[in-house]
Structure formats: structure tokens, C-alpha cells
Enzyme design. Sequence first.
Site, PDB file in Angstrom:
ATOM      1  N   ARG A  42      23.076  49.362  71.134  1.00 38.55           N
ATOM      2  CA  ARG A  42      24.793  48.847  71.293  1.00 38.55           C
ATOM      3  C   ARG A  42      25.713  50.488  71.862  1.00 38.55           C
ATOM      4  O   ARG A  42      25.497  51.141  72.748  1.00 38.55           O
ATOM      5  CB  ARG A  42      25.409  47.858  70.295  1.00 38.55           C
ATOM      6  CG  ARG A  42      24.249  46.969  69.769  1.00 38.55           C
ATOM      7  CD  ARG A  42      25.156  45.994  68.869  1.00 38.55           C
ATOM      8  NE  ARG A  42      26.702  45.426  69.669  1.00 38.55           N
ATOM      9  CZ  ARG A  42      27.242  45.159  68.403  1.00 38.55           C
ATOM     10  NH1 ARG A  42      26.916  45.402  67.591  1.00 38.55           N
ATOM     11  NH2 ARG A  42      28.351  44.416  69.319  1.00 38.55           N
ATOM     12  N   PRO A  61      35.857  43.813  58.820  1.00 44.52           N
ATOM     13  CA  PRO A  61      37.175  43.177  59.445  1.00 44.52           C
ATOM     14  C   PRO A  61      36.087  42.296  60.262  1.00 44.52           C
ATOM     15  O   PRO A  61      35.143  43.120  61.123  1.00 44.52           O
ATOM     16  CB  PRO A  61      37.067  44.670  60.287  1.00 44.52           C
ATOM     17  CG  PRO A  61      37.452  45.864  59.449  1.00 44.52           C
ATOM     18  CD  PRO A  61      35.940  45.849  58.255  1.00 44.52           C
ATOM     19  N   ASN A  62      36.682  41.262  60.165  1.00 43.99           N
ATOM     20  CA  ASN A  62      35.772  40.769  61.663  1.00 43.99           C
ATOM     21  C   ASN A  62      34.530  39.570  60.898  1.00 43.99           C
ATOM     22  O   ASN A  62      34.034  38.845  61.920  1.00 43.99           O
ATOM     23  CB  ASN A  62      35.489  41.255  62.882  1.00 43.99           C
ATOM     24  CG  ASN A  62      36.598  42.127  63.715  1.00 43.99           C
ATOM     25  OD1 ASN A  62      37.979  40.756  63.948  1.00 43.99           O
ATOM     26  ND2 ASN A  62      36.822  42.721  63.934  1.00 43.99           N
ATOM     27  N   GLU A  87      23.915  50.316  52.894  1.00 36.83           N
ATOM     28  CA  GLU A  87      25.070  49.763  53.982  1.00 36.83           C
ATOM     29  C   GLU A  87      24.057  48.524  54.815  1.00 36.83           C
ATOM     30  O   GLU A  87      23.411  49.047  55.327  1.00 36.83           O
ATOM     31  CB  GLU A  87      25.686  51.352  54.852  1.00 36.83           C
ATOM     32  CG  GLU A  87      26.243  50.984  56.472  1.00 36.83           C
ATOM     33  CD  GLU A  87      26.735  52.238  57.245  1.00 36.83           C
ATOM     34  OE1 GLU A  87      26.429  53.222  56.665  1.00 36.83           O
ATOM     35  OE2 GLU A  87      27.033  52.104  58.196  1.00 36.83           O
ATOM     36  N   TYR A 102      25.500  38.360  66.639  1.00 34.64           N
ATOM     37  CA  TYR A 102      24.927  38.548  65.008  1.00 34.64           C
ATOM     38  C   TYR A 102      24.621  37.065  64.557  1.00 34.64           C
ATOM     39  O   TYR A 102      24.582  36.884  63.550  1.00 34.64           O
ATOM     40  CB  TYR A 102      26.516  38.129  64.413  1.00 34.64           C
ATOM     41  CG  TYR A 102      27.793  39.534  65.108  1.00 34.64           C
ATOM     42  CD1 TYR A 102      26.709  41.133  64.787  1.00 34.64           C
ATOM     43  CD2 TYR A 102      28.531  39.704  66.058  1.00 34.64           C
ATOM     44  CE1 TYR A 102      27.822  42.190  65.122  1.00 34.64           C
ATOM     45  CE2 TYR A 102      29.163  41.060  66.221  1.00 34.64           C
ATOM     46  CZ  TYR A 102      28.358  42.311  65.937  1.00 34.64           C
ATOM     47  OH  TYR A 102      29.534  43.406  65.849  1.00 34.64           O
ATOM     48  N   SER A 157      23.526  43.680  63.818  1.00 35.41           N
ATOM     49  CA  SER A 157      23.066  44.218  64.550  1.00 35.41           C
ATOM     50  C   SER A 157      22.247  45.189  65.376  1.00 35.41           C
ATOM     51  O   SER A 157      22.593  46.634  63.955  1.00 35.41           O
ATOM     52  CB  SER A 157      24.250  44.348  66.557  1.00 35.41           C
ATOM     53  OG  SER A 157      25.046  45.531  65.183  1.00 35.41           O
ATOM     54  N   ARG A 209      29.184  53.058  68.896  1.00 30.13           N
ATOM     55  CA  ARG A 209      28.854  52.136  67.589  1.00 30.13           C
ATOM     56  C   ARG A 209      27.511  52.584  66.757  1.00 30.13           C
ATOM     57  O   ARG A 209      27.239  52.896  66.089  1.00 30.13           O
ATOM     58  CB  ARG A 209      28.048  50.742  67.590  1.00 30.13           C
ATOM     59  CG  ARG A 209      28.948  50.108  68.172  1.00 30.13           C
ATOM     60  CD  ARG A 209      28.797  48.320  68.325  1.00 30.13           C
ATOM     61  NE  ARG A 209      29.608  47.772  69.068  1.00 30.13           N
ATOM     62  CZ  ARG A 209      31.170  47.279  68.686  1.00 30.13           C
ATOM     63  NH1 ARG A 209      30.992  46.861  67.559  1.00 30.13           N
ATOM     64  NH2 ARG A 209      30.854  46.675  69.840  1.00 30.13           N
ATOM     65  N   ASN A 222      28.464  45.487  54.389  1.00 31.81           N
ATOM     66  CA  ASN A 222      28.709  45.881  56.016  1.00 31.81           C
ATOM     67  C   ASN A 222      30.475  46.202  56.321  1.00 31.81           C
ATOM     68  O   ASN A 222      30.834  46.082  56.391  1.00 31.81           O
ATOM     69  CB  ASN A 222      27.970  44.688  57.068  1.00 31.81           C
ATOM     70  CG  ASN A 222      28.358  44.645  58.145  1.00 31.81           C
ATOM     71  OD1 ASN A 222      28.919  45.239  58.555  1.00 31.81           O
ATOM     72  ND2 ASN A 222      27.926  43.631  58.861  1.00 31.81           N
ATOM     73  N   HIS A 270      32.316  52.645  62.431  1.00 34.27           N
ATOM     74  CA  HIS A 270      31.990  54.458  62.862  1.00 34.27           C
ATOM     75  C   HIS A 270      33.444  55.228  62.957  1.00 34.27           C
ATOM     76  O   HIS A 270      33.202  55.346  63.664  1.00 34.27           O
ATOM     77  CB  HIS A 270      32.507  53.792  64.714  1.00 34.27           C
ATOM     78  CG  HIS A 270      31.523  52.701  64.366  1.00 34.27           C
ATOM     79  ND1 HIS A 270      30.209  52.030  64.545  1.00 34.27           N
ATOM     80  CD2 HIS A 270      31.357  51.174  65.146  1.00 34.27           C
ATOM     81  CE1 HIS A 270      29.269  51.736  64.007  1.00 34.27           C
ATOM     82  NE2 HIS A 270      30.543  50.393  63.987  1.00 34.27           N
ATOM     83  N   HIS A 303      23.848  46.943  59.060  1.00 36.44           N
ATOM     84  CA  HIS A 303      24.078  45.966  60.178  1.00 36.44           C
ATOM     85  C   HIS A 303      23.648  45.513  60.553  1.00 36.44           C
ATOM     86  O   HIS A 303      22.578  45.551  60.544  1.00 36.44           O
ATOM     87  CB  HIS A 303      24.626  47.073  61.180  1.00 36.44           C
ATOM     88  CG  HIS A 303      25.472  47.872  60.088  1.00 36.44           C
ATOM     89  ND1 HIS A 303      26.807  48.042  60.660  1.00 36.44           N
ATOM     90  CD2 HIS A 303      25.758  49.266  59.846  1.00 36.44           C
ATOM     91  CE1 HIS A 303      27.868  49.394  59.847  1.00 36.44           C
ATOM     92  NE2 HIS A 303      26.675  49.706  60.012  1.00 36.44           N
ATOM     93  N   ASP A 361      35.160  58.697  51.738  1.00 40.88           N
ATOM     94  CA  ASP A 361      35.383  59.286  50.624  1.00 40.88           C
ATOM     95  C   ASP A 361      35.888  57.960  49.508  1.00 40.88           C
ATOM     96  O   ASP A 361      35.310  58.876  48.319  1.00 40.88           O
ATOM     97  CB  ASP A 361      37.199  59.763  50.910  1.00 40.88           C
ATOM     98  CG  ASP A 361      37.134  60.544  51.575  1.00 40.88           C
ATOM     99  OD1 ASP A 361      36.112  61.620  52.067  1.00 40.88           O
ATOM    100  OD2 ASP A 361      38.207  61.328  51.907  1.00 40.88           O
ATOM    101  N   ARG A 414      31.628  34.547  66.177  1.00 41.91           N
ATOM    102  CA  ARG A 414      32.142  35.718  67.214  1.00 41.91           C
ATOM    103  C   ARG A 414      29.898  36.220  66.978  1.00 41.91           C
ATOM    104  O   ARG A 414      29.339  36.047  66.939  1.00 41.91           O
ATOM    105  CB  ARG A 414      32.363  37.133  66.004  1.00 41.91           C
ATOM    106  CG  ARG A 414      32.461  37.940  66.708  1.00 41.91           C
ATOM    107  CD  ARG A 414      32.668  38.728  65.844  1.00 41.91           C
ATOM    108  NE  ARG A 414      32.606  40.258  65.857  1.00 41.91           N
ATOM    109  CZ  ARG A 414      32.718  41.288  65.344  1.00 41.91           C
ATOM    110  NH1 ARG A 414      32.437  41.506  63.846  1.00 41.91           N
ATOM    111  NH2 ARG A 414      32.645  42.443  65.473  1.00 41.91           N
ATOM    112  N   ALA A 455      33.237  47.663  62.005  1.00 42.18           N
ATOM    113  CA  ALA A 455      33.484  48.589  62.890  1.00 42.18           C
ATOM    114  C   ALA A 455      34.083  49.979  61.848  1.00 42.18           C
ATOM    115  O   ALA A 455      34.765  50.739  62.178  1.00 42.18           O
ATOM    116  CB  ALA A 455      34.491  48.647  63.777  1.00 42.18           C
TER     117      ALA A 455
HETATM  118  C1  DQA Z   1      27.954  45.182  62.315  1.00 45.54           C
HETATM  119  C2  DQA Z   1      28.480  46.645  63.547  1.00 45.54           C
HETATM  120  C3  DQA Z   1      29.836  46.698  63.574  1.00 45.54           C
HETATM  121  O1  DQA Z   1      29.886  48.037  65.470  1.00 45.54           O
HETATM  122  C4  DQA Z   1      30.305  45.889  64.279  1.00 45.54           C
HETATM  123  O2  DQA Z   1      32.113  46.832  64.710  1.00 45.54           O
HETATM  124  C5  DQA Z   1      30.910  44.500  63.649  1.00 45.54           C
HETATM  125  C6  DQA Z   1      29.637  44.633  62.861  1.00 45.54           C
HETATM  126  C7  DQA Z   1      26.899  44.574  62.117  1.00 45.54           C
HETATM  127  O3  DQA Z   1      27.354  43.867  61.245  1.00 45.54           O
HETATM  128  O4  DQA Z   1      26.026  44.727  62.998  1.00 45.54           O
HETATM  129  O5  DQA Z   1      32.107  44.553  62.875  1.00 45.54           O
HETATM  130  O6  DQA Z   1      28.633  45.784  61.941  1.00 45.54           O
END
Ligand code: DQA
Length: 154
Positions: free
Chosen positions: A111, A14-15, A102, A27, A106, A115, A78, A84, A104, A91, A22, A81
Site C-alpha cells: 500500500r 483507531p478506526n 501484531e 478490509y 491488509s 504504511r 492490530n 506507523h 494487519h 514503549d 470501512r 495507523a
Molecule cells: C491496518 C493497516 C493500517 O495501515 C491502517 O491504518 C489500519 C488498518 C490493517 O489492519 O490492515 O487502520 O492496520
Amino acid sequence: MASANPYLLLVNGPNLNRLGVRKPEVYGNTTLAEIVQRVRAIAARYQVDVVDFQSNHEGFIIDFLQQHGPGAAGLIINPGALAHYGLALRDCLEDIALPTIEVHISNVHRREPFRHHLVLSAVVTGQIVGLGMAGYELAAEQLLSQFMHNMKEG
Ligand code: DQA
């Protein structure tokens, strides 16, 4: 789509379609398309294809992983969120049991407290946090060199 060549999965949750727009102070300015292109360029050196997917919906990500996970060389994810709280994704990763890194962008541990908890930790091979876009590239190099090593060993 899976192809005849070995393929690496690159999944963004997501996002992450909003990268480049963003919160650039967190980021950076690189877009998701640029990240996909960089990972493709690395994979091409190993003659491996990249099958990439981004979704804002956990269930769509699970559908994708169930479809393309079997036979993949590895997975860079990645989860955004979902990292979390995404227990269904957790699963799924346990079920498909791929070499998985995995990523991230950031450093989530520097943070907000929500997170700091990463629910996928026990079902991934490793995690890279806080290295920006380089995290994806390092993950690709690691998964692909390990994949090649395993192929040679037979
Ligand atoms: C993220 C960190 C997550 O906490 C956040 O919700 C994201 C981006 C990162 O790439 O740093 O959407 O996964």
C-alpha cells in the site's frame, strides 16, 4: 475484565471499530464483533478467556495494556495507523513484554509508502500482514499453543 482463567488480550486501534463498513475492498466485510467472537471460540478450546478492547485513542490503549497486561497469556494487537507512528504504544509494549503478535488485515507493504514503516516491529514477537481476518485466528492459535507449551514445561 481479567478473570480466574488464563486470558488473552485482543486489542484493536483507531478506526477498526469501522470494520465491515470501512473500505470493504481492502478490509473485507467482517465486523470487529465477528473477529472477537472467532478469537473467543479459538481461545475457548484452550480454556482461555479473551479480554478485548478497541479504542481510537493511543493513551486509552496504553491504559488498558498497563492494567491488563500483567498476567495475560499473550496479546494480539492490530494497532491500525498507530503501527506507523505510535511510539508511546511502542514503549508500552516493550514495558509489558508479553508474547505479542501484531496483525494487519491488509498487506501494508503493498500500500502507500507511509504504511511500510512499522514502529512496533522490534518489540513484538511476530507480525501477520495481508491475510485478512485469518491473521487474527492464526495469531490466536500460535499464542495459545505456545502458552500451553510453556505451561506444560513449567
Ligand atoms: C491496518 C493497516 C493500517 O495501515 C491502517 O491504518 C489500519 C488498518 C490493517 O489492519 O490492515 O487502520 O492496520
